[in-house]
Design a protein around this motif. Structure first.
Motif, PDB file in Angstrom:
ATOM      1  N   UNK A   1       3.832  41.213 -27.249  1.00  0.00           N
ATOM      2  CA  UNK A   1       3.144  40.430 -26.245  1.00  0.00           C
ATOM      3  C   UNK A   1       2.191  39.462 -26.942  1.00  0.00           C
ATOM      4  N   UNK A   2       2.199  38.243 -26.485  1.00  0.00           N
ATOM      5  CA  UNK A   2       1.362  37.199 -27.072  1.00  0.00           C
ATOM      6  C   UNK A   2      -0.073  37.322 -26.561  1.00  0.00           C
ATOM      7  N   UNK A   3      -1.035  37.148 -27.467  1.00  0.00           N
ATOM      8  CA  UNK A   3      -2.446  37.239 -27.111  1.00  0.00           C
ATOM      9  C   UNK A   3      -2.948  35.956 -26.482  1.00  0.00           C
ATOM     10  N   UNK A   4      -4.201  35.965 -26.055  1.00  0.00           N
ATOM     11  CA  UNK A   4      -4.779  34.772 -25.435  1.00  0.00           C
ATOM     12  C   UNK A   4      -4.931  33.629 -26.439  1.00  0.00           C
ATOM     13  N   UNK A   5      -4.927  32.421 -25.938  1.00  0.00           N
ATOM     14  CA  UNK A   5      -5.093  31.252 -26.793  1.00  0.00           C
ATOM     15  C   UNK A   5      -6.348  30.495 -26.390  1.00  0.00           C
ATOM     16  N   UNK A   6      -6.818  29.650 -27.285  1.00  0.00           N
ATOM     17  CA  UNK A   6      -7.990  28.825 -26.982  1.00  0.00           C
ATOM     18  C   UNK A   6      -7.709  27.956 -25.761  1.00  0.00           C
ATOM     19  N   UNK A   7      -6.510  27.412 -25.680  1.00  0.00           N
ATOM     20  CA  UNK A   7      -6.162  26.540 -24.553  1.00  0.00           C
ATOM     21  C   UNK A   7      -6.209  27.298 -23.228  1.00  0.00           C
ATOM     22  N   UNK A   8      -5.766  28.542 -23.236  1.00  0.00           N
ATOM     23  CA  UNK A   8      -5.781  29.342 -22.004  1.00  0.00           C
ATOM     24  C   UNK A   8      -7.215  29.595 -21.545  1.00  0.00           C
ATOM     25  N   UNK A   9      -8.099  29.936 -22.479  1.00  0.00           N
ATOM     26  CA  UNK A   9      -9.500  30.149 -22.131  1.00  0.00           C
ATOM     27  C   UNK A   9     -10.125  28.857 -21.603  1.00  0.00           C
ATOM     28  N   UNK A  10      -9.893  27.750 -22.307  1.00  0.00           N
ATOM     29  CA  UNK A  10     -10.487  26.477 -21.904  1.00  0.00           C
ATOM     30  C   UNK A  10      -9.981  26.038 -20.527  1.00  0.00           C
ATOM     31  N   UNK A  11      -8.714  26.289 -20.263  1.00  0.00           N
ATOM     32  CA  UNK A  11      -8.148  25.955 -18.951  1.00  0.00           C
ATOM     33  C   UNK A  11      -8.808  26.788 -17.845  1.00  0.00           C
ATOM     34  N   UNK A  12      -9.003  28.072 -18.104  1.00  0.00           N
ATOM     35  CA  UNK A  12      -9.648  28.952 -17.123  1.00  0.00           C
ATOM     36  C   UNK A  12     -11.098  28.542 -16.892  1.00  0.00           C
ATOM     37  N   UNK A  13     -11.795  28.192 -17.961  1.00  0.00           N
ATOM     38  CA  UNK A  13     -13.197  27.777 -17.845  1.00  0.00           C
ATOM     39  C   UNK A  13     -13.297  26.482 -17.051  1.00  0.00           C
ATOM     40  N   UNK A  14     -12.450  25.519 -17.363  1.00  0.00           N
ATOM     41  CA  UNK A  14     -12.460  24.239 -16.644  1.00  0.00           C
ATOM     42  C   UNK A  14     -12.146  24.430 -15.166  1.00  0.00           C
ATOM     43  N   UNK A  15     -11.136  25.247 -14.866  1.00  0.00           N
ATOM     44  CA  UNK A  15     -10.741  25.464 -13.473  1.00  0.00           C
ATOM     45  C   UNK A  15     -11.850  26.144 -12.673  1.00  0.00           C
ATOM     46  N   UNK A  16     -12.496  27.141 -13.252  1.00  0.00           N
ATOM     47  CA  UNK A  16     -13.559  27.832 -12.524  1.00  0.00           C
ATOM     48  C   UNK A  16     -14.781  26.934 -12.358  1.00  0.00           C
ATOM     49  N   UNK A  17     -15.065  26.094 -13.346  1.00  0.00           N
ATOM     50  CA  UNK A  17     -16.172  25.144 -13.223  1.00  0.00           C
ATOM     51  C   UNK A  17     -15.910  24.108 -12.151  1.00  0.00           C
ATOM     52  N   UNK A  18     -14.686  23.572 -12.115  1.00  0.00           N
ATOM     53  CA  UNK A  18     -14.327  22.578 -11.102  1.00  0.00           C
ATOM     54  C   UNK A  18     -14.371  23.160  -9.699  1.00  0.00           C
ATOM     55  N   UNK A  19     -14.061  24.446  -9.587  1.00  0.00           N
ATOM     56  CA  UNK A  19     -14.079  25.119  -8.281  1.00  0.00           C
ATOM     57  C   UNK A  19     -15.468  25.650  -7.926  1.00  0.00           C
ATOM     58  N   UNK A  20     -16.463  25.391  -8.788  1.00  0.00           N
ATOM     59  CA  UNK A  20     -17.830  25.881  -8.588  1.00  0.00           C
ATOM     60  C   UNK A  20     -17.891  27.395  -8.426  1.00  0.00           C
ATOM     61  N   UNK A  21     -17.071  28.091  -9.172  1.00  0.00           N
ATOM     62  CA  UNK A  21     -17.069  29.549  -9.154  1.00  0.00           C
ATOM     63  C   UNK A  21     -17.859  30.031 -10.370  1.00  0.00           C
ATOM     64  N   UNK A  22     -19.174  30.076 -10.196  1.00  0.00           N
ATOM     65  CA  UNK A  22     -20.086  30.388 -11.294  1.00  0.00           C
ATOM     66  C   UNK A  22     -19.743  31.726 -11.932  1.00  0.00           C
ATOM     67  N   UNK A  23     -19.468  32.715 -11.113  1.00  0.00           N
ATOM     68  CA  UNK A  23     -19.201  34.052 -11.642  1.00  0.00           C
ATOM     69  C   UNK A  23     -17.958  34.073 -12.533  1.00  0.00           C
ATOM     70  N   UNK A  24     -16.912  33.361 -12.125  1.00  0.00           N
ATOM     71  CA  UNK A  24     -15.696  33.331 -12.938  1.00  0.00           C
ATOM     72  C   UNK A  24     -15.901  32.533 -14.217  1.00  0.00           C
TER      73      UNK A  24
END
Length: 119
Positions: free
Chosen positions: A1-24
């Motif tokens: 199984x492939x581990x997490x990547x920097x791009x995956x983390x950055x995508x999740x951070x950007x998406x949660x920020x754009x959605x104003x989901x502070x907790x995520x």
């Protein structure tokens, strides 16, 4: 199984920020900081854990923020201007006092109007 990547983390951070989901965003940045630490990107990891700390504070998760500050000594001396959060509470939008007064005024006006409607 492939581990997490920097791009995956950055995508999740950007998406949660754009959605104003502070907790995520806070959780994603905390996990990304751990990932970066394991990859030996210590300076970048420090930035992300600092940002996570302030997002937890904004969200009201003060116990979690305290836990982070006990785990990472440098957070005890952290200032918000060092935290690169894409989402911040309205109380910290600006250092300009005139803009802060406008924010408080708008908030108080909204509360008064809400009370008038509910009566």
């Amino acid at each position: 199984m492939k581990g997490p990547s920097r791009q995956a983390f950055e995508k999740a951070i950007d998406a949660s920020g754009e959605a104003n989901m502070i907790h995520l965003e806070a959780m994603a940045k905390e996990r990304y900081a751990i990932f970066l630490g394991r990859e030996k990107y210590d300076a970048l990891a420090k930035q992300y854990v600092t940002s996570s700390y302030w997002l937890y504070q904004d969200w009201g998760a003060h116990a979690k923020a305290l836990q982070l500050s006990q785990q990472y000594e440098f957070l005890k001396h952290s200032k918000r201007c060092n935290a690169q959060s894409s989402t911040q509470s309205s109380a910290t939008i600006t250092d300009d006092p005139s803009r802060q007064r406008k924010t408080v005024y708008l908030f108080n006006t909204t509360l008064r109007n809400r009370k008038r409607i509910s009566l």
